[in-house]
Scaffold this active site. Structure first.
Site, PDB file in Angstrom:
ATOM      1  N   LYS A   8       0.798  -1.226   0.000  1.00 48.64           N
ATOM      2  CA  LYS A   8       0.000   0.000   0.000  1.00 48.64           C
ATOM      3  C   LYS A   8       0.834   1.281   0.000  1.00 48.64           C
ATOM      4  O   LYS A   8       0.345   2.342  -0.404  1.00 48.64           O
ATOM      5  CB  LYS A   8      -0.930   0.016   1.205  1.00 48.64           C
ATOM      6  CG  LYS A   8      -2.011  -1.054   1.196  1.00 48.64           C
ATOM      7  CD  LYS A   8      -3.176  -0.660   0.320  1.00 48.64           C
ATOM      8  CE  LYS A   8      -4.360  -1.583   0.525  1.00 48.64           C
ATOM      9  NZ  LYS A   8      -5.544  -1.154  -0.258  1.00 48.64           N
ATOM     10  N   SER A  23       1.187  -9.876  -0.688  1.00 46.20           N
ATOM     11  CA  SER A  23       0.906  -8.447  -0.616  1.00 46.20           C
ATOM     12  C   SER A  23       1.259  -7.776   0.702  1.00 46.20           C
ATOM     13  O   SER A  23       1.421  -6.560   0.745  1.00 46.20           O
ATOM     14  CB  SER A  23      -0.574  -8.196  -0.927  1.00 46.20           C
ATOM     15  OG  SER A  23      -1.392  -8.956  -0.051  1.00 46.20           O
TER      16      SER A  23
END
Length: 312
Positions: A51, A298
């Site tokens: 992110k 991720s």
């Protein structure tokens, strides 16, 4: 609707240099020889997840405005990090069910955290923008966020130009939208496959039915993959429909097992949301194309006690 382009992704790559880590591709010798496997370890980012790429790209495009967002945790930490680097205040609305480690780390990075029931976070964030002003930077529904996440795909194409399959976790769709944009522009023959928990499989259902499917938030909130409980926006779903070849699903037990495999074989700490791609690789061979495969892990923002339980 205008989609993010490869030029947008390349511009984002220049903005995030020196902030986001250019993560390597890790070859996994324990993979299937007919489907050689590389891991893209985004858990190695400064805030523990991919992110930071989209958050920093979005903040870098602002003129010093305060930022407001809602997030289950990883976008919260990333935006707090990017805002601190830019010297602007950040206010993040988080669900009161978010892992404590994500709440604590967001506060430690200097952001104001407001906790609300999970169903109220978007509404509360919108209220704060009206009350305080500033820029709203959502976790996925923003072209600059998508372009920043797309730098993951840019790096995969540069490091493994003959990649044949890219596995990407799916939630709100910012990561897979950006990755698919880059991969399809640079390696058109490669297939981009999304991975969802069975308990939050709205995108898989939508692609197979030919129209977006909306699942109740209470249903999506059942999965241990707390970062994969959102549903795509109109913008991200348009990217998914245009560029993603398929979406497969994995069970909760398969996610837990994948966390153990990644820890033991790759010596990496990952959260449930980050482990779904490895769960798919290990358990959905019949649903996946053969060939050189990259699995995007991720993130690794996992509660230590929960991680110990996953390993047991």
């Amino acid at each position: 609707m205008d989609l993010v382009t490869i030029e947008d992704v390349r511009a984002a790559a220049e903005r995030i240099k020196g902030v986001a880590v250019r993560t390597p591709l890790l070859r996994c010798l324990w993979g299937d020889p007919e489907r050689p496997l590389w891991i893209k370890p985004e858990n190695l980012q400064p805030t523990g997840a991919f992110k930071i790429r989209g958050a920093h790209n979005a903040v870098a495009r602002l003129a010093g405005q305060p930022v407001i967002a809602h997030s289950s945790g990883n976008h919260a930490q990333a935006l707090a990090y990017a805002a601190r680097a830019a010297g602007v205040p950040a206010t993040i609305v988080m669900p009161d069910s978010a892992p404590a480690v994500k709440i604590e780390r967001t506060r430690a990075l200097g952001a104001e955290v407001i906790l609300v029931p999970i169903a109220e976070r978007e509404e509360r964030a919108a209220e704060l923008v009206k009350e305080r002003g500033g820029a709203f930077i959502p976790p996925f529904d923003h072209p600059d966020v998508i372009a920043g996440q797309g730098t993951v795909g840019l790096e995969i194409a540069a490091d493994l130009p003959d990649v044949e399959v890219v596995l990407v976790p799916v939630s709100g769709g910012g990561l897979i939208s950006g990755v698919a944009t880059a991969i399809k522009a640079l390696v058109p023959s490669a297939q981009v496959i999304g991975v969802e928990p069975e308990l939050a499989a709205d995108v898989a259902a939508g692609l197979h039915q030919g129209a977006q499917v909306h699942l109740p938030l209470a249903d999506r909130a059942r999965t241990i993959a707390d970062g994969l409980r959102m549903e795509p926006s109109e913008l991200t779903y348009a990217h998914i429909a245009a560029y993603v070849d398929d979406v497969v699903t994995v069970t909760e037990d398969e996610i837990r097992s994948a966390i153990r495999t990644i820890a033991h074989e790759a010596r990496l700490v990952t959260e449930p949301s980050g482990a779904v791609t490895i769960a798919a690789y290990l358990n959905r061979a019949e649903n996946l194309p053969r060939g050189r495969t990259v699995a995007v892990v991720s993130g690794g923002s996992v509660d230590p006690e929960a991680f110990r339980q996953y390993l047991s």
